[in-house]
Design an enzyme around this catalytic site. Structure first.
Site, short mmCIF file in Angstrom:
data_model
loop_
_atom_site.label_atom_id
_atom_site.label_comp_id
_atom_site.label_asym_id
_atom_site.label_seq_id
_atom_site.Cartn_x
_atom_site.Cartn_y
_atom_site.Cartn_z
CE1 TYR A 32 1.07 -0.28 4.42
CE2 TYR A 32 0.13 1.91 4.33
CZ TYR A 32 0.90 0.97 4.97
OH TYR A 32 1.51 1.27 6.18
CE LYS A 144 3.15 3.33 3.43
NZ LYS A 144 3.57 3.42 4.84
CD GLU A 177 9.89 1.79 10.64
OE1 GLU A 177 9.91 2.76 9.84
OE2 GLU A 177 9.73 0.62 10.25
CG LEU A 201 8.27 2.64 4.92
CD1 LEU A 201 7.86 1.45 4.05
CD2 LEU A 201 7.08 3.50 5.26
N1 PDD Z 1 2.72 5.02 7.55
N2 PDD Z 1 7.36 3.89 9.22
C1 PDD Z 1 6.22 3.18 9.18
C2 PDD Z 1 6.19 1.80 9.79
C3 PDD Z 1 5.06 3.72 8.56
O1 PDD Z 1 3.91 3.00 8.51
C4 PDD Z 1 5.12 5.00 8.00
C5 PDD Z 1 3.93 5.65 7.31
C6 PDD Z 1 6.33 5.71 8.09
C7 PDD Z 1 6.48 7.10 7.49
O2 PDD Z 1 6.60 6.92 6.08
P1 PDD Z 1 6.23 8.17 5.15
O3 PDD Z 1 7.09 9.32 5.56
O4 PDD Z 1 6.56 7.68 3.74
O5 PDD Z 1 4.74 8.43 5.36
C8 PDD Z 1 7.44 5.13 8.68
C9 PDD Z 1 1.56 5.38 6.79
C10 PDD Z 1 1.29 6.85 6.81
C11 PDD Z 1 0.39 4.56 7.29
O6 PDD Z 1 0.60 3.36 7.45
O7 PDD Z 1 -0.69 5.11 7.52
#
Ligand code: PDD
Length: 277
Positions: A32, A144, A177, A201
């Site tokens: 996703y 992801k 994270e 991620l």
């Molecule tokens: N999540 N780490 C994890 C485990 C995440 O699920 C996310 C983002 C991030 C931040 O990634 P980015 O800067 O590309 O949004 C880091 C999304 C927003 C979600 O699962 O809703």
């Protein structure tokens, strides 16, 4: 006769709609993306689609035309007419009777939602609290994927502790994270965050936080923090597409700095605005 039951309804298995047979439901067999727009403009769309393509490749879902998906997302975004939108979409390997081994002729399922992003200025102005949780995830967190059960359990644990986010700590005692965010600290006047090889991620926000740090002359050290180091860091903050930078003011019950968003964090928030104007 093969029987299926959905809620109270009993039926022959051949009557079951494909949405109930989606491998995303059975196995989390899909990937996703979450993007956002700022005042009508989608932010970092290339980075998100590049990561999405990498995720599809990593779990060997083939036959997806990324250009076509991008066109569908853009068309839906235009139609939604939401200035500050959260854009979620996923692709699963497809639908069929449950079998770990996917049938060769499966067609990927695409799902998309576009919704209003409710900005909560309090988060940025006052900061949030976080608590640690064991990183019980698999070894491919660079993908992801829809396999988010550990993330859900971690977030629930944080909530029970009255915290806004859970911060994963791996088997080596190193912070990786957040359950759905990138994690950052300011330690000895430098930006600290985990290296990408630390089973995290490749966050898009993380990339822009590092760019903002460079722009304001803040040194960067890509080295994971231990919970002990984080507990005494000058500043802590999170990064996530939907909210860009969120200051952290309490880590596992310990007040960060003076309990208010730190000066570097506030400068990074201002610098980040230049990317999204
Ligand atoms: N999540 N780490 C994890 C485990 C995440 O699920 C996310 C983002 C991030 C931040 O990634 P980015 O800067 O590309 O949004 C880091 C999304 C927003 C979600 O699962 O809703």
């Amino acid at each position: 006769m093969q029987i299926a039951m959905i809620g109270e309804r009993m039926m022959g298995i051949e009557e079951v709609g494909s949405e109930h047979l989606d491998r995303g439901v059975f196995f989390g067999d899909g990937v996703y993306e979450v993007l956002r727009s700022y005042n009508g403009k989608i932010f970092a769309i290339d980075e998100h689609f590049e990561r999405f393509a990498n995720s599809l490749k990593a779990i060997e879902i083939t036959g997806v035309d990324i250009g076509e998906i991008r066109a569908k997302v853009l068309k839906a975004f235009e139609k939604a007419e939401i200035a500050n939108a959260k854009i979620y979409f996923h692709i699963t390997r497809g639908s069929g009777v449950r079998d770990h081994l996917p049938k060769a002729d499966l067609k990927p399922n695409f799902f998309l939602t576009i919704s209003e992003l409710k900005d909560n200025p309090k988060l940025k102005n006052e900061g949030v609290t976080v608590s640690t949780y064991p990183d019980i995830r698999w070894k491919r967190c660079d993908i992801k994927s829809l396999n988010l059960l550990p993330n859900v359990l971690a977030k629930g644990d944080a909530d029970k502790k009255g915290c806004w986010e859970a911060i994963f700590v791996d088997d080596n005692g190193m912070i990786t994270e957040g359950s759905s965010s990138a994690f950052f600290g300011i330690v000895k006047g430098k930006l600290r965050t985990s290296p990408l090889k630390a089973n995290i991620l490749p966050s898009v926000t993380r990339k822009y936080v590092e760019l903002a740090a460079k722009n304001i002359g803040l040194g960067i050290v890509e080295k994971s923090l231990t919970p002990k180091e984080a507990a005494v860091a000058e500043e802590l903050f999170l990064g996530v597409t939907t909210k860009d930078i969120i200051p952290v003011v309490k880590f596992d019950g310990k007040v960060t700095g003076d309990g208010k968003p730190g000066k570097w964090t506030k400068q990074l928030i201002e610098e980040f605005k230049k990317f999204t104007a």
